[in-house]
Design a protein around this motif. Structure first.
Motif, PDB file in Angstrom:
ATOM      1  N   THR A 145       0.851  -1.191   0.000  1.00  0.00           N
ATOM      2  CA  THR A 145       0.000   0.000   0.000  1.00  0.00           C
ATOM      3  C   THR A 145       0.886   1.241   0.000  1.00  0.00           C
ATOM      4  OG1 THR A 145      -0.103  -0.236   2.403  1.00  0.00           O
ATOM      5  CG2 THR A 145      -1.963  -1.084   1.138  1.00  0.00           C
ATOM      6  N   GLU A 146       0.268   2.400  -0.029  1.00  0.00           N
ATOM      7  CA  GLU A 146       1.039   3.638  -0.112  1.00  0.00           C
ATOM      8  C   GLU A 146       1.590   4.012   1.263  1.00  0.00           C
ATOM      9  OE1 GLU A 146      -1.297   6.682  -1.881  1.00  0.00           O
ATOM     10  OE2 GLU A 146      -1.422   5.691  -3.820  1.00  0.00           O
ATOM     11  N   SER A 147       2.653   3.333   1.655  1.00  0.00           N
ATOM     12  CA  SER A 147       3.303   3.624   2.920  1.00  0.00           C
ATOM     13  C   SER A 147       4.662   4.250   2.647  1.00  0.00           C
ATOM     14  CB  SER A 147       3.452   2.348   3.751  1.00  0.00           C
ATOM     15  OG  SER A 147       4.008   1.324   2.966  1.00  0.00           O
ATOM     16  N   SER A 148       5.356   4.639   3.702  1.00  0.00           N
ATOM     17  CA  SER A 148       6.627   5.337   3.545  1.00  0.00           C
ATOM     18  C   SER A 148       7.652   4.453   2.846  1.00  0.00           C
ATOM     19  CB  SER A 148       7.158   5.756   4.911  1.00  0.00           C
ATOM     20  OG  SER A 148       6.244   6.596   5.562  1.00  0.00           O
ATOM     21  N   PRO A 149       8.201   4.917   1.720  1.00  0.00           N
ATOM     22  CA  PRO A 149       9.198   4.117   1.010  1.00  0.00           C
ATOM     23  C   PRO A 149      10.507   4.056   1.773  1.00  0.00           C
ATOM     24  CG  PRO A 149       8.997   6.276   0.007  1.00  0.00           C
ATOM     25  CD  PRO A 149       7.921   6.193   1.049  1.00  0.00           C
ATOM     26  N   GLY A 150      11.241   2.985   1.578  1.00  0.00           N
ATOM     27  CA  GLY A 150      12.533   2.839   2.220  1.00  0.00           C
ATOM     28  C   GLY A 150      12.667   1.479   2.874  1.00  0.00           C
ATOM     29  N   THR A 151      13.839   1.212   3.431  1.00  0.00           N
ATOM     30  CA  THR A 151      14.099  -0.033   4.138  1.00  0.00           C
ATOM     31  C   THR A 151      14.284   0.282   5.615  1.00  0.00           C
ATOM     32  OG1 THR A 151      15.155  -1.029   2.209  1.00  0.00           O
ATOM     33  CG2 THR A 151      15.625  -2.033   4.333  1.00  0.00           C
ATOM     34  N   TYR A 152      13.511  -0.398   6.463  1.00  0.00           N
ATOM     35  CA  TYR A 152      13.526  -0.145   7.900  1.00  0.00           C
ATOM     36  C   TYR A 152      13.964  -1.412   8.632  1.00  0.00           C
ATOM     37  CZ  TYR A 152      10.598   3.764   6.367  1.00  0.00           C
ATOM     38  OH  TYR A 152      10.121   4.869   5.718  1.00  0.00           O
ATOM     39  N   TYR A 153      14.735  -1.244   9.667  1.00  0.00           N
ATOM     40  CA  TYR A 153      15.227  -2.383  10.444  1.00  0.00           C
ATOM     41  C   TYR A 153      14.560  -2.388  11.817  1.00  0.00           C
ATOM     42  CZ  TYR A 153      18.684  -2.893   6.788  1.00  0.00           C
ATOM     43  OH  TYR A 153      19.280  -3.067   5.579  1.00  0.00           O
ATOM     44  N   TYR A 154      14.008  -3.541  12.200  1.00  0.00           N
ATOM     45  CA  TYR A 154      13.286  -3.665  13.457  1.00  0.00           C
ATOM     46  C   TYR A 154      13.956  -4.696  14.360  1.00  0.00           C
ATOM     47  CZ  TYR A 154       9.383  -0.959  11.583  1.00  0.00           C
ATOM     48  OH  TYR A 154       8.606   0.034  11.058  1.00  0.00           O
ATOM     49  N   ASP A 155      14.031  -4.355  15.622  1.00  0.00           N
ATOM     50  CA  ASP A 155      14.601  -5.265  16.604  1.00  0.00           C
ATOM     51  C   ASP A 155      13.500  -6.199  17.109  1.00  0.00           C
ATOM     52  OD1 ASP A 155      16.235  -6.488  18.431  1.00  0.00           O
ATOM     53  OD2 ASP A 155      15.998  -4.930  19.966  1.00  0.00           O
ATOM     54  N   THR A 156      12.994  -6.999  16.203  1.00  0.00           N
ATOM     55  CA  THR A 156      11.938  -7.949  16.539  1.00  0.00           C
ATOM     56  C   THR A 156      12.028  -9.132  15.593  1.00  0.00           C
ATOM     57  OG1 THR A 156       9.540  -8.210  16.825  1.00  0.00           O
ATOM     58  CG2 THR A 156      10.258  -6.872  14.982  1.00  0.00           C
ATOM     59  N   CYS A 157      11.390 -10.220  15.978  1.00  0.00           N
ATOM     60  CA  CYS A 157      11.390 -11.402  15.114  1.00  0.00           C
ATOM     61  C   CYS A 157       9.962 -11.896  14.934  1.00  0.00           C
ATOM     62  CB  CYS A 157      12.247 -12.506  15.722  1.00  0.00           C
ATOM     63  SG  CYS A 157      12.563 -13.869  14.587  1.00  0.00           S
ATOM     64  N   VAL A 158       9.615 -12.208  13.705  1.00  0.00           N
ATOM     65  CA  VAL A 158       8.301 -12.779  13.394  1.00  0.00           C
ATOM     66  C   VAL A 158       8.470 -14.285  13.206  1.00  0.00           C
ATOM     67  CG1 VAL A 158       6.407 -12.863  11.734  1.00  0.00           C
ATOM     68  CG2 VAL A 158       7.475 -10.665  12.301  1.00  0.00           C
ATOM     69  N   LEU A 159       7.735 -15.049  13.973  1.00  0.00           N
ATOM     70  CA  LEU A 159       7.720 -16.502  13.834  1.00  0.00           C
ATOM     71  C   LEU A 159       6.339 -16.920  13.347  1.00  0.00           C
ATOM     72  CD1 LEU A 159       9.448 -17.588  17.181  1.00  0.00           C
ATOM     73  CD2 LEU A 159      10.522 -17.177  14.967  1.00  0.00           C
ATOM     74  N   ILE A 160       6.312 -17.763  12.338  1.00  0.00           N
ATOM     75  CA  ILE A 160       5.036 -18.273  11.828  1.00  0.00           C
ATOM     76  C   ILE A 160       5.079 -19.797  11.831  1.00  0.00           C
ATOM     77  CG2 ILE A 160       3.685 -18.560   9.703  1.00  0.00           C
ATOM     78  CD1 ILE A 160       3.958 -15.629   9.187  1.00  0.00           C
ATOM     79  N   HIS A 161       4.021 -20.382  12.377  1.00  0.00           N
ATOM     80  CA  HIS A 161       3.917 -21.844  12.408  1.00  0.00           C
ATOM     81  C   HIS A 161       2.661 -22.255  11.650  1.00  0.00           C
ATOM     82  CE1 HIS A 161       3.678 -25.969  13.903  1.00  0.00           C
ATOM     83  NE2 HIS A 161       4.945 -25.843  14.243  1.00  0.00           N
ATOM     84  N   LEU A 162       2.845 -23.100  10.636  1.00  0.00           N
ATOM     85  CA  LEU A 162       1.735 -23.595   9.822  1.00  0.00           C
ATOM     86  C   LEU A 162       1.397 -25.034  10.220  1.00  0.00           C
ATOM     87  CD1 LEU A 162       2.808 -22.292   6.296  1.00  0.00           C
ATOM     88  CD2 LEU A 162       0.888 -21.462   7.655  1.00  0.00           C
ATOM     89  N   THR A 163       0.097 -25.290  10.428  1.00  0.00           N
ATOM     90  CA  THR A 163      -0.349 -26.625  10.826  1.00  0.00           C
ATOM     91  C   THR A 163      -1.543 -27.039   9.978  1.00  0.00           C
ATOM     92  OG1 THR A 163       0.289 -26.104  13.118  1.00  0.00           O
ATOM     93  CG2 THR A 163      -1.088 -28.051  12.779  1.00  0.00           C
ATOM     94  N   ASP A 164      -1.511 -28.253   9.468  1.00  0.00           N
ATOM     95  CA  ASP A 164      -2.652 -28.802   8.739  1.00  0.00           C
ATOM     96  C   ASP A 164      -3.690 -29.256   9.761  1.00  0.00           C
ATOM     97  OD1 ASP A 164      -4.494 -30.289   7.302  1.00  0.00           O
ATOM     98  OD2 ASP A 164      -2.992 -31.244   6.033  1.00  0.00           O
ATOM     99  N   ILE A 165      -4.868 -28.643   9.749  1.00  0.00           N
ATOM    100  CA  ILE A 165      -5.910 -28.982  10.733  1.00  0.00           C
ATOM    101  C   ILE A 165      -7.149 -29.559  10.055  1.00  0.00           C
ATOM    102  CG2 ILE A 165      -5.119 -27.301  12.443  1.00  0.00           C
ATOM    103  CD1 ILE A 165      -7.441 -25.472  11.487  1.00  0.00           C
ATOM    104  N   THR A 166      -6.959 -30.119   8.856  1.00  0.00           N
ATOM    105  CA  THR A 166      -8.095 -30.677   8.121  1.00  0.00           C
ATOM    106  C   THR A 166      -8.823 -31.744   8.934  1.00  0.00           C
ATOM    107  OG1 THR A 166      -7.000 -30.243   6.008  1.00  0.00           O
ATOM    108  CG2 THR A 166      -8.800 -31.842   5.999  1.00  0.00           C
ATOM    109  N   GLN A 167      -8.082 -32.649   9.561  1.00  0.00           N
ATOM    110  CA  GLN A 167      -8.700 -33.715  10.350  1.00  0.00           C
ATOM    111  C   GLN A 167      -9.425 -33.153  11.564  1.00  0.00           C
ATOM    112  OE1 GLN A 167      -8.944 -36.854   9.360  1.00  0.00           O
ATOM    113  NE2 GLN A 167      -7.838 -36.224   7.495  1.00  0.00           N
TER     114      GLN A 167
END
Length: 250
Positions: A63-85
């Motif tokens: 989207t139209e947000s501020s252009p540039g590269t920003y560094y954050y002192d944080t970590c994003v963890l994503i866990h994917l699980t199949d829950i069909t059953q």
């Protein structure tokens, strides 16, 4: 000595600027509306190979947000699980108790429907998405129901939209989130199996892929890596070396 003092002051200013997460790379802002473009999600996809833990490498806002590269002192963890059953078992229990599906149409039995749970964790806060996809198009995930987690306490707006798998290979995956609400969430996150993330060449290749599919790629948030630390370290080393040579020559 005065010149040496000036160099030290400049060094301190550079380090403070980077540590605050200020922009250190400029981009060109695009004004063309890019709301919910089809990124041509990957059709050949083995869901079982992409489940498990992933580390964020960078998040690219479309989207139209501020252009540039920003560094954050944080970590994003994503866990994917199949829950069909699990979803099938929930459906069976609801049928057994005479449950109605008018309020939850996604629970209706359909042999082609599959389900995923996407758990997003960042700064000790979490958010859990329930997603629906079909065997015919495993790279297009639709959010169903409300999200749950502690991020709801942070004035989080419920996500109602799609997650498209723009790319998935053995060591990284590229997911594009797009909310159906106008002027709302629209971003891509690059995930890797290793915490140190992808190299810059790999990231540039992904940005080029997204750009070819009509997405803006000029607002980047770096996460989960020590990119900022590496920049500080390399700049510090370079300037210290320059100072050392300067002192030797005087």
């Amino acid at each position: 000595m005065y010149r040496l003092h000036a160099i030290v002051l400049i060094l301190c200013g550079i380090l403070i600027t980077i540590s605050r997460g200020d922009t250190i790379e400029d981009g060109t802002k695009q004004t063309q509306s890019q709301f919910c473009k089809n990124v041509r999600s990957q059709h050949s996809l083995n869901i079982q190979e992409i489940t498990g833990l992933w580390y964020g490498s960078e998040i690219i806002a479309h989207t139209e947000s501020s252009p540039g590269t920003y560094y954050y002192d944080t970590c994003v963890l994503i866990h994917l699980t199949d829950i069909t059953q699990q979803m099938a078992a929930t459906t069976e229990r609801a049928y057994a108790h005479g449950g109605s599906y008018k309020k939850s149409p996604h629970l209706r039995q359909d042999p082609h429907n599959r389900y995923l749970r996407l758990a997003w964790n960042e700064r000790e806060n979490d958010l859990e998405y329930t997603l629906n996809y079909t065997e015919a198009n495993p790279g297009l995930w639709m959010s169903i129901g409300d999200q749950r987690g502690t991020m709801l306490d942070l004035q989080y707006s419920q996500f109602r939209g799609t997650i498209q798998v723009a790319k998935a290979v053995h060591d990284h995956i590229v997911l594009t989130f797009c909310d159906f609400k106008v002027n709302s969430t629209f971003f891509t996150i690059v995930l890797t199996r290793q915490k140190q993330g992808l190299g810059e060449d790999g990231l540039r290749s992904i940005r080029s892929l997204l750009a070819r599919r009509g997405l803006a790629t000029d607002s980047i948030r770096k996460v989960c890596s020590s990119s900022a630390t590496h920049i500080i370290s390399s700049m510090t080393l370079s300037i210290i070396l320059s100072m050392f040579l300067f002192l030797r020559s005087n």
